[in-house]
Design an enzyme around this catalytic site. Structure first.
Site, PDB file in Angstrom:
ATOM      1  CB  THR A 143      -0.908   0.021   1.244  1.00 61.65           C
ATOM      2  OG1 THR A 143      -1.422   1.350   1.428  1.00 61.65           O
ATOM      3  CG2 THR A 143      -0.172  -0.368   2.519  1.00 61.65           C
ATOM      4  CD  GLU A 191      -1.506   5.103   5.737  1.00 63.35           C
ATOM      5  OE1 GLU A 191      -2.085   5.717   4.822  1.00 63.35           O
ATOM      6  OE2 GLU A 191      -1.372   5.574   6.884  1.00 63.35           O
ATOM      7  CE1 TYR A 247      -3.922  -1.566   6.003  1.00 65.66           C
ATOM      8  CE2 TYR A 247      -2.836   0.410   5.202  1.00 65.66           C
ATOM      9  CZ  TYR A 247      -3.517  -0.769   4.956  1.00 65.66           C
ATOM     10  OH  TYR A 247      -3.788  -1.133   3.657  1.00 65.66           O
ATOM     11  CE  LYS A 284      -2.054  -4.157   4.122  1.00 65.75           C
ATOM     12  NZ  LYS A 284      -2.464  -5.210   3.175  1.00 65.75           N
TER      13      LYS A 284
HETATM   14  P1  NAP Z   1     -11.578  -4.475   2.410  1.00 70.50           P
HETATM   15  O1  NAP Z   1     -12.746  -4.157   1.557  1.00 70.50           O
HETATM   16  O2  NAP Z   1     -11.553  -3.995   3.824  1.00 70.50           O
HETATM   17  O3  NAP Z   1     -11.413  -6.074   2.408  1.00 70.50           O
HETATM   18  C1  NAP Z   1     -10.581  -6.710   3.345  1.00 70.50           C
HETATM   19  C2  NAP Z   1     -10.992  -8.160   3.437  1.00 70.50           C
HETATM   20  O4  NAP Z   1     -10.176  -8.795   4.426  1.00 70.50           O
HETATM   21  C3  NAP Z   1     -12.437  -8.395   3.859  1.00 70.50           C
HETATM   22  O5  NAP Z   1     -12.992  -9.395   3.041  1.00 70.50           O
HETATM   23  C4  NAP Z   1     -12.306  -8.897   5.281  1.00 70.50           C
HETATM   24  O6  NAP Z   1     -13.315  -9.793   5.654  1.00 70.50           O
HETATM   25  C5  NAP Z   1     -10.997  -9.637   5.214  1.00 70.50           C
HETATM   26  N1  NAP Z   1     -10.389  -9.846   6.524  1.00 70.50           N
HETATM   27  C6  NAP Z   1     -10.157  -8.925   7.480  1.00 70.50           C
HETATM   28  N2  NAP Z   1      -9.595  -9.504   8.568  1.00 70.50           N
HETATM   29  C7  NAP Z   1      -9.482 -10.828   8.276  1.00 70.50           C
HETATM   30  C8  NAP Z   1      -8.986 -11.956   8.989  1.00 70.50           C
HETATM   31  N3  NAP Z   1      -8.504 -11.841  10.231  1.00 70.50           N
HETATM   32  N4  NAP Z   1      -9.012 -13.150   8.378  1.00 70.50           N
HETATM   33  C9  NAP Z   1      -9.507 -13.303   7.129  1.00 70.50           C
HETATM   34  N5  NAP Z   1     -10.013 -12.271   6.404  1.00 70.50           N
HETATM   35  C10 NAP Z   1      -9.988 -11.045   6.986  1.00 70.50           C
HETATM   36  O7  NAP Z   1     -10.229  -3.970   1.735  1.00 70.50           O
HETATM   37  P2  NAP Z   1      -9.905  -3.672   0.191  1.00 70.50           P
HETATM   38  O8  NAP Z   1     -10.094  -2.216  -0.064  1.00 70.50           O
HETATM   39  O9  NAP Z   1     -10.581  -4.669  -0.644  1.00 70.50           O
HETATM   40  O10 NAP Z   1      -8.340  -3.918   0.185  1.00 70.50           O
HETATM   41  C11 NAP Z   1      -7.785  -5.187  -0.159  1.00 70.50           C
HETATM   42  C12 NAP Z   1      -6.344  -5.238   0.314  1.00 70.50           C
HETATM   43  O11 NAP Z   1      -5.596  -4.229  -0.329  1.00 70.50           O
HETATM   44  C13 NAP Z   1      -6.143  -5.013   1.799  1.00 70.50           C
HETATM   45  O12 NAP Z   1      -5.057  -5.820   2.202  1.00 70.50           O
HETATM   46  C14 NAP Z   1      -5.769  -3.549   1.912  1.00 70.50           C
HETATM   47  O13 NAP Z   1      -4.996  -3.320   3.070  1.00 70.50           O
HETATM   48  C15 NAP Z   1      -4.971  -3.376   0.636  1.00 70.50           C
HETATM   49  N6  NAP Z   1      -4.964  -2.043   0.018  1.00 70.50           N
HETATM   50  C16 NAP Z   1      -6.151  -1.421  -0.253  1.00 70.50           C
HETATM   51  C17 NAP Z   1      -6.126  -0.186  -0.896  1.00 70.50           C
HETATM   52  C18 NAP Z   1      -7.399   0.547  -1.240  1.00 70.50           C
HETATM   53  O14 NAP Z   1      -7.324   1.745  -1.512  1.00 70.50           O
HETATM   54  N7  NAP Z   1      -8.548  -0.133  -1.292  1.00 70.50           N
HETATM   55  C19 NAP Z   1      -4.905   0.393  -1.244  1.00 70.50           C
HETATM   56  C20 NAP Z   1      -3.725  -0.296  -0.965  1.00 70.50           C
HETATM   57  C21 NAP Z   1      -3.777  -1.535  -0.350  1.00 70.50           C
HETATM   58  P3  NAP Z   1     -14.817  -9.320   6.051  1.00 70.50           P
HETATM   59  O15 NAP Z   1     -15.513  -9.229   4.718  1.00 70.50           O
HETATM   60  O16 NAP Z   1     -15.277 -10.415   6.917  1.00 70.50           O
HETATM   61  O17 NAP Z   1     -14.682  -8.021   6.746  1.00 70.50           O
HETATM   62  O1  G4F Z   2     -10.453   6.958   3.105  1.00 74.35           O
HETATM   63  P1  G4F Z   2      -9.405   6.842   4.143  1.00 74.35           P
HETATM   64  O2  G4F Z   2      -9.804   6.230   5.436  1.00 74.35           O
HETATM   65  O3  G4F Z   2      -8.201   6.068   3.456  1.00 74.35           O
HETATM   66  P2  G4F Z   2      -6.645   5.916   3.807  1.00 74.35           P
HETATM   67  O4  G4F Z   2      -6.358   6.216   5.221  1.00 74.35           O
HETATM   68  O5  G4F Z   2      -5.889   6.681   2.780  1.00 74.35           O
HETATM   69  O6  G4F Z   2      -6.428   4.347   3.609  1.00 74.35           O
HETATM   70  C1  G4F Z   2      -6.911   3.675   2.446  1.00 74.35           C
HETATM   71  O7  G4F Z   2      -5.942   3.763   1.428  1.00 74.35           O
HETATM   72  C2  G4F Z   2      -4.692   3.107   1.739  1.00 74.35           C
HETATM   73  C3  G4F Z   2      -3.788   3.338   0.536  1.00 74.35           C
HETATM   74  O8  G4F Z   2      -3.068   4.540   0.703  1.00 74.35           O
HETATM   75  C4  G4F Z   2      -4.974   1.634   1.964  1.00 74.35           C
HETATM   76  F1  G4F Z   2      -3.809   0.977   2.214  1.00 74.35           F
HETATM   77  C5  G4F Z   2      -5.913   1.471   3.142  1.00 74.35           C
HETATM   78  O9  G4F Z   2      -6.228   0.085   3.314  1.00 74.35           O
HETATM   79  C6  G4F Z   2      -7.207   2.224   2.832  1.00 74.35           C
HETATM   80  O10 G4F Z   2      -7.845   1.588   1.751  1.00 74.35           O
HETATM   81  O11 G4F Z   2      -8.797   8.269   4.482  1.00 74.35           O
HETATM   82  C7  G4F Z   2      -8.272   9.094   3.464  1.00 74.35           C
HETATM   83  C8  G4F Z   2      -7.989  10.478   4.023  1.00 74.35           C
HETATM   84  C9  G4F Z   2      -7.159  10.493   5.306  1.00 74.35           C
HETATM   85  O12 G4F Z   2      -6.186  11.500   5.190  1.00 74.35           O
HETATM   86  C10 G4F Z   2      -8.149  10.874   6.389  1.00 74.35           C
HETATM   87  O13 G4F Z   2      -7.593  11.599   7.486  1.00 74.35           O
HETATM   88  O14 G4F Z   2      -9.240  11.086   4.355  1.00 74.35           O
HETATM   89  C11 G4F Z   2      -9.090  11.757   5.580  1.00 74.35           C
HETATM   90  N1  G4F Z   2     -10.410  11.893   6.204  1.00 74.35           N
HETATM   91  C12 G4F Z   2     -11.010  13.082   6.495  1.00 74.35           C
HETATM   92  N2  G4F Z   2     -12.185  12.862   7.089  1.00 74.35           N
HETATM   93  C13 G4F Z   2     -11.221  10.920   6.594  1.00 74.35           C
HETATM   94  C14 G4F Z   2     -12.341  11.515   7.154  1.00 74.35           C
HETATM   95  N3  G4F Z   2     -11.089   9.563   6.501  1.00 74.35           N
HETATM   96  C15 G4F Z   2     -12.120   8.815   6.964  1.00 74.35           C
HETATM   97  N4  G4F Z   2     -12.036   7.473   6.841  1.00 74.35           N
HETATM   98  N5  G4F Z   2     -13.237   9.373   7.560  1.00 74.35           N
HETATM   99  C16 G4F Z   2     -13.386  10.722   7.680  1.00 74.35           C
HETATM  100  O15 G4F Z   2     -14.379  11.197   8.211  1.00 74.35           O
END
Ligand code: NAP
Ligand code: G4F
Length: 337
Positions: free
Chosen positions: A125, A127, A149, A153
């Site tokens: 990520t 992050e 987090y 990672k």
């Molecule tokens: P997500 O929607 O939160 O999906 C995460 C999945 O992990 C869910 O299916 C959740 O299950 C499962 N999970 C959580 N804890 C677990 C455990 N202890 N054992 C087995 N399964 C578990 O996240 P996503 O946005 O699809 O992201 C997918 C991956 O990419 C994650 O590793 C995230 O950190 C990484 N990532 C995401 C982004 C982004 O912007 N979306 C960017 C960079 C990296 P439940 O359905 O039961 O909750």
């Molecule tokens: O949407 P966020 O919670 O995403 P964040 O923290 O960037 O993390 C996501 O992207 C990562 C990749 O860079 C993944 F690895 C991670 O698993 C996840 O998918 O927050 C984005 C930004 C932050 O700066 C936060 O402070 O939005 C700002 N924010 C402002 N108000 C808020 C809020 N975030 C959330 N969740 N809720 C608020 O009310």
């Protein structure tokens, strides 16, 4: 026919990846946590709930990981499961370290022992860049995580590289910048915004309460990013790749794009904790800042350089941030009809 196993198959990316692989003719298996509500709404929304094989799987159970890898033949293993919400990781640092860091070590070590020929994808990520040391961020940029987090990672990321270099595993790490969709979890800021604005446009009266409006993210569409994951595992050599759009946007601008899609005309006033947005057309306040959503340490700026993925994988993001905000706002508005 190839077989793939996806951890986190019920999550946002897991569902899009399952659909992509089913459409490509894969036999798709996925891991789900045992929970009290067994439905998989994302897999259902994409029409693949009855086309994948689900198995009980928990990242934090070593023997569960072992039995899963032993019992399911798999050509490709995508590790997408994680405690993925940055904001929660300060309250759950131990669990987050187990699920997002140590579990990757356990999976890699089990693959090395039982299925060294299986190709492995790790969901790394942006992050990990945290307090960014270079702009834009690329594969070689020094890591400086700002949350438990991000720290967890980094362990998974370096362990993936290490098992590739030490044992020759085909293990790749995708450093993905933020990617969203109508299936995004409701706690992430983009979906929180589009859900809140859709409710306001449908006669609601509660402003969306947000934290830091000045943070900047490089946002793309999840459907594009899972294609990049798959392409990484089709290469002869495993490697690490940034997937990003190369464009960064503030939370405020994302909010404005989504509001415009719903016919609003915003008047922004104030700054920091006193910042508000009001819809000039209705006079309704649509955004207020609530400091409870501030984080103990913030990632202020993320912007990725996806040129390696473009040159080597032929991958690029097809949906821009405005198109993404419009897609999500429309989906949430339509769902309230
Ligand atoms: P997500 O929607 O939160 O999906 C995460 C999945 O992990 C869910 O299916 C959740 O299950 C499962 N999970 C959580 N804890 C677990 C455990 N202890 N054992 C087995 N399964 C578990 O996240 P996503 O946005 O699809 O992201 C997918 C991956 O990419 C994650 O590793 C995230 O950190 C990484 N990532 C995401 C982004 C982004 O912007 N979306 C960017 C960079 C990296 P439940 O359905 O039961 O909750
Ligand atoms: O949407 P966020 O919670 O995403 P964040 O923290 O960037 O993390 C996501 O992207 C990562 C990749 O860079 C993944 F690895 C991670 O698993 C996840 O998918 O927050 C984005 C930004 C932050 O700066 C936060 O402070 O939005 C700002 N924010 C402002 N108000 C808020 C809020 N975030 C959330 N969740 N809720 C608020 O009310």
């Amino acid at each position: 026919m190839k077989t793939a196993f996806i951890t986190g198959i019920t999550g946002q990316d897991g569902a899009y990846l399952a659909k992509l692989l089913v459409d490509k003719g894969y036999e798709v298996h996925g891991g789900v946590r045992r929970i009290s509500q067994p439905e998989s709404p994302r897999l259902e929304a994409l029409g693949v709930a009855d086309k994948v094989h689900l198995h009980e799987f928990d990242l934090t159970e070593q023997n569960n990981i072992f039995r899963t890898i032993r019992d399911i033949p798999m050509d490709e293993f995508y590790n997408l499961a994680a405690q993925s919400f940055v904001g929660a990781s300060w309250e759950l640092p131990v669990y987050t370290s187990e699920a997002d860091g140590m579990a990757v070590v356990r999976i890699l070590d089990t693959l090395r022992t039982l299925r060294p020929e299986t190709r492995f994808y790790q969901a790394s990520t942006s992050e990990m860049f945290g307090l960014v040391q270079e702009v834009p961020q690329k594969e070689t940029t020094r890591l400086y995580p700002r949350s438990p987090y991000g720290v967890a990672k980094v362990l998974g990321h370096h362990m993936t590289m290490n098992f590739r270099e030490s044992f020759g595993l085909h293990a790749s790490s995708g450093i993905l910048f933020n990617h969203e969709s109508p299936l995004r979890g409701k706690e992430f800021v983009t979906r929180k915004i589009t859900l809140g604005l859709a409710a306001l446009a449908r006669s609601g009266d509660k402003p969306v309460e947000l934290g830091n409006m000045d943070a900047k993210r490089d946002w793309g569409f999840a459907g594009d990013y899972v294609e990049g994951m798959w392409r990484m595992l089709q290469q002869d050599e495993a490697d690490d790749y940034v997937l990003a759009t190369g464009v960064t946007t503030t939370i405020r601008d994302f909010f404005t794009f989504a509001a415009e899609e719903l016919g609003m005309d915003l008047d922004w006033q104030g700054a920091a904790e006193t910042e508000t947005a009001t819809d000039r057309k209705t006079g309704k306040q649509v955004m207020k800042v609530n400091p409870k959503f501030y984080r103990p340490a913030e990632v202020d700026l993320l912007i990725g350089d996806p040129s390696k993925a473009r040159d080597k994988l032929g991958w690029e993001a097809r949906v821009d941030v405005r198109g993404l905000a419009q897609m999500m706002a429309k989906a949430d508005y339509d769902a309230l009809a």
